[in-house]
Write a protein that holds these residues in place. Structure first.
Motif, PDB file in Angstrom:
ATOM      1  N   ILE A 377       0.844  -1.205   0.000  1.00 19.84           N
ATOM      2  CA  ILE A 377       0.000   0.000   0.000  1.00 19.84           C
ATOM      3  C   ILE A 377       0.875   1.250   0.000  1.00 19.84           C
ATOM      4  O   ILE A 377       0.620   2.220  -0.719  1.00 19.84           O
ATOM      5  N   ARG A 378       1.924   1.235   0.821  1.00 23.30           N
ATOM      6  CA  ARG A 378       2.810   2.408   0.886  1.00 23.30           C
ATOM      7  C   ARG A 378       3.483   2.669  -0.461  1.00 23.30           C
ATOM      8  O   ARG A 378       3.624   3.817  -0.883  1.00 23.30           O
ATOM      9  N   GLN A 379       3.886   1.596  -1.131  1.00 20.64           N
ATOM     10  CA  GLN A 379       4.543   1.775  -2.414  1.00 20.64           C
ATOM     11  C   GLN A 379       3.578   2.373  -3.432  1.00 20.64           C
ATOM     12  O   GLN A 379       3.944   3.267  -4.207  1.00 20.64           O
ATOM     13  N   PHE A 380       2.329   1.904  -3.425  1.00 22.42           N
ATOM     14  CA  PHE A 380       1.316   2.487  -4.306  1.00 22.42           C
ATOM     15  C   PHE A 380       1.111   3.960  -3.983  1.00 22.42           C
ATOM     16  O   PHE A 380       1.001   4.802  -4.882  1.00 22.42           O
ATOM     17  N   ALA A 381       1.056   4.285  -2.677  1.00 20.56           N
ATOM     18  CA  ALA A 381       0.797   5.665  -2.262  1.00 20.56           C
ATOM     19  C   ALA A 381       1.929   6.608  -2.654  1.00 20.56           C
ATOM     20  O   ALA A 381       1.704   7.808  -2.825  1.00 20.56           O
ATOM     21  N   LEU A 382       3.134   6.057  -2.788  1.00 15.99           N
ATOM     22  CA  LEU A 382       4.261   6.885  -3.217  1.00 15.99           C
ATOM     23  C   LEU A 382       4.262   7.129  -4.729  1.00 15.99           C
ATOM     24  O   LEU A 382       4.910   8.057  -5.214  1.00 15.99           O
ATOM     25  N   GLN A 383       3.550   6.288  -5.459  1.00 16.76           N
ATOM     26  CA  GLN A 383       3.614   6.337  -6.910  1.00 16.76           C
ATOM     27  C   GLN A 383       2.422   7.010  -7.573  1.00 16.76           C
ATOM     28  O   GLN A 383       2.503   7.369  -8.748  1.00 16.76           O
ATOM     29  N   ALA A 384       1.302   7.141  -6.860  1.00 19.07           N
ATOM     30  CA  ALA A 384       0.091   7.679  -7.493  1.00 19.07           C
ATOM     31  C   ALA A 384      -0.762   8.390  -6.449  1.00 19.07           C
ATOM     32  O   ALA A 384      -0.602   8.166  -5.238  1.00 19.07           O
ATOM     33  N   PRO A 385      -1.677   9.261  -6.882  1.00 19.10           N
ATOM     34  CA  PRO A 385      -2.576   9.951  -5.950  1.00 19.10           C
ATOM     35  C   PRO A 385      -3.404   8.944  -5.150  1.00 19.10           C
ATOM     36  O   PRO A 385      -3.829   7.919  -5.694  1.00 19.10           O
ATOM     37  N   PRO A 386      -3.636   9.217  -3.876  1.00 11.98           N
ATOM     38  CA  PRO A 386      -4.405   8.283  -3.034  1.00 11.98           C
ATOM     39  C   PRO A 386      -5.754   7.906  -3.618  1.00 11.98           C
ATOM     40  O   PRO A 386      -6.181   6.757  -3.504  1.00 11.98           O
ATOM     41  N   VAL A 387      -6.452   8.871  -4.247  1.00 10.89           N
ATOM     42  CA  VAL A 387      -7.775   8.563  -4.778  1.00 10.89           C
ATOM     43  C   VAL A 387      -7.692   7.537  -5.896  1.00 10.89           C
ATOM     44  O   VAL A 387      -8.553   6.658  -6.027  1.00 10.89           O
ATOM     45  N   VAL A 388      -6.640   7.598  -6.704  1.00  8.91           N
ATOM     46  CA  VAL A 388      -6.459   6.637  -7.798  1.00  8.91           C
ATOM     47  C   VAL A 388      -6.151   5.256  -7.226  1.00  8.91           C
ATOM     48  O   VAL A 388      -6.701   4.235  -7.670  1.00  8.91           O
ATOM     49  N   VAL A 389      -5.263   5.216  -6.237  1.00  3.38           N
ATOM     50  CA  VAL A 389      -4.905   3.948  -5.596  1.00  3.38           C
ATOM     51  C   VAL A 389      -6.127   3.321  -4.932  1.00  3.38           C
ATOM     52  O   VAL A 389      -6.382   2.114  -5.065  1.00  3.38           O
TER      53      VAL A 389
END
Length: 421
Positions: A377-389
């Motif tokens: 989850i953290r890696q996703f949050a670093l790569q894209a806007p939270p709403v998209v994730v």
């Protein structure tokens, strides 16, 4: 009698003339099982009780009749089937609620619902309602009993029933529903010991209780919010304590585990798929248990998995793992789940495997699923806007935004749209 070459236990049955596994004097397992079911499901007139014919046919047609033979050989199961077949127990959910042992009854109930003998109800909701009825009888104080019954009916049960109307509840959902009730009972007893009514509870009282009953802080919040909303207590500030997500494993460790899932053919296929779903797609074990074949979308030779909207693409070689597992799912050869759509069918009729079963397999393989999911989850949050994730993984954007801020993501202040998405 001619012995077949394909399996040392396969014979042509001398009774039905079909290929089968010999169980007794040249008679196949299916015929031996039929004999037993003819006796157990007899309504007392020498015939199968008409309402149970669908169950009778379903059990006889099981891919592995020997497993059904073993189950029906247990004394408690035989007593239960005879009682139902001969009308000693009403063939209703309420009738089954009155008998024991609970595990045998639960298994039979699942079968009866699966074959259309009984109407479908959510098994976990029904078990929670039975627990609640018994739990309330243990509360001696009439005022506490009435208050907790109202809370259970108008808040806890209403939420569970609404969720059950949308899809099956998991065991974890009803298990967690007990905690607010227990915490509320503890809180009311604490007030009572100090001679304080709920409606006269002050901020100082609430703060003092939170300082003492630290274990009940979080589960009690639901009752406190309900009591304030219904004006049963003053509008106070509920003390909160920040709770951190489990410490994530390092990105290097996460990628090492994903490589192991891709390359280690000695590792159980289910464990390899669970690694992918937790450490690549950040799914909790409870979410994984509810996945079905319909969540896997194959288009133009490319696999996607629907966890939110839009579906998330699955790269190779992980797509190959999911495809292979979908064709080799467990628990499809018994009478309980032959046509199941669950990605992980369970042993109970119509039910998926449980999160606890996943956790046990992962522990045995030394896989830190919870910490790996946090890392994903953290890696996703670093790569894209939270709403998209959040949309892609099926999470609420507030949760992902909090994780993004915790991880120092440059997207942590990305504003959602007007709909809060």
């Amino acid at each position: 009698m001619h012995r077949l070459r394909r399996h040392p236990g396969d014979y042509i049955c001398t009774r039905c003339g079909q290929e089968g596994r010999k169980q007794r004097k040249g008679v196949c397992s299916r015929c031996v099982l039929t004999e037993r079911l003819d006796e157990l499901l007899d309504d007392g007139t020498g015939r199968i009780r008409p309402e149970l014919i669908a169950l009778y046919d379903g059990l006889r047609q099981a891919t592995r009749p020997r497993s059904i033979f073993t189950w029906t050989g247990r004394d408690r199961v035989q007593r239960l089937l005879r009682a139902v077949a001969r009308g000693q127990v009403p063939l209703t959910h309420e009738g089954l609620n009155q008998i024991s042992p609970p595990r045998a009854v639960a298994y039979l109930r699942d079968l009866l619902m699966h074959y259309g003998v009984l109407p479908r109800i959510d098994r976990h909701l029904m078990l929670f309602e039975r627990w609640l009825e018994h739990w309330l009888t243990e509360i001696d104080d009439p005022g506490h009993h009435e208050l907790l019954e109202r809370f259970a009916s108008w808040d806890i049960l209403r939420g569970l029933r609404a969720s059950a109307a949308r899809g099956p509840l998991g065991a974890g959902r009803t298990k967690n529903a007990r905690d607010p009730l227990r915490a509320a009972r503890t809180f009311l007893a604490w007030l009572d010991e100090r001679g304080i009514d709920l409606k006269n509870c002050t901020q100082a009282d609430l703060d003092a209780w939170h300082a003492e009953a630290f274990w009940a802080r979080r589960p009690a919040q639901r009752f406190l919010r309900w009591a304030m909303t219904t004006r049963l207590m003053l509008p106070l500030t509920i003390p909160s304590r920040n709770t951190m997500n489990p410490a994530p494993i390092s990105q290097h460790a996460r990628m090492t585990l994903l490589r192991r899932a891709a390359d280690d053919n000695d590792l159980d296929l289910m464990v390899r798929v669970l690694i992918v779903l937790t450490m690549m797609f950040a799914q909790s074990l409870s979410r994984i248990s509810r996945l079905t074949l319909d969540n896997l979308i194959e288009e133009q030779g490319r696999l996607s998995i629907r966890l939110g909207d839009p579906p998330a693409p699955v790269p190779e070689p992980f797509a190959g793992l999911l495809r292979a597992f979908a064709t080799r799912r467990p628990n499809l050869t018994t009478a309980t789940n032959p046509g199941a759509r669950w990605l992980f069918p369970g042993r109970r009729a119509g039910q998926p495997m449980t999160p606890d079963a996943f956790a046990h397999r992962l522990r045995q393989a030394g896989i830190p699923a919870l910490h790996g999911r946090t890392a994903a989850i953290r890696q996703f949050a670093l790569q894209a806007p939270p709403v998209v994730v959040a949309r892609m993984l099926g999470y609420h954007h507030v949760h992902i935004t909090a994780l993004a801020m915790e991880a120092g993501s440059p997207w942590s202040h990305y504003a959602p749209d007007d709909h809060g998405e």
